[in-house]
Design an enzyme around this catalytic site. Structure first.
Site: not given
Length: 130
Positions: A25, A79, A81, A92
């Site tokens: 990530e 961020h 995935h 999250d």
């Protein structure tokens, strides 16, 4: 906040960062005012994990100093995935409680960008291109 505004140029910068950090990530902080992202502060995922990310305290302190010096704010967390959809994971969601800003997620698998806020529940908000 009912939407977040992100330019194509900054969006491309985030996509490049996400692709460069694969298979892990990627993460970054979104600087701006109100709901307009004006700068990206790229950070390193110190976990080096494909399913979690952590930004070091040193990077966070530096980012907040930079934002303060420029008279802008940290308005979001980005961020990626790498192997799943652009929807907040349970981890999250847990961290959204302690970081009540916009959470922007990019899916490397579907090339999808989404943004979320936490009110009483996780709510998707539109990303408006500038």
């Amino acid at each position: 906040m009912d939407r977040i505004i992100l330019s194509n140029l900054l969006r491309e910068l985030l996509v490049e960062h996400a692709q460069k950090e694969r298979p892990n990530e990627s993460c970054a902080l979104l600087f701006g005012k109100n709901n307009v992202v004006s700068e990206i502060f790229l950070t390193k995922n110190i976990e080096e994990s494909p399913v979690n990310f952590t930004i070091s305290n040193e990077q966070l302190l530096r980012a907040y100093r930079v934002a303060e010096g420029k008279k802008i704010e940290v308005i979001g967390i980005f961020h990626s995935h790498p192997n799943s959809d652009a929807y907040p994971s349970n981890t999250d969601k847990k961290f959204m409680h302690s970081n009540p800003v916009v959470w922007m997620i990019y899916s490397n698998t579907s090339d999808d960008f989404r943004a979320y806020i936490l009110d009483s529940e996780v709510t998707e908000i539109p990303i408006q291109e500038e």
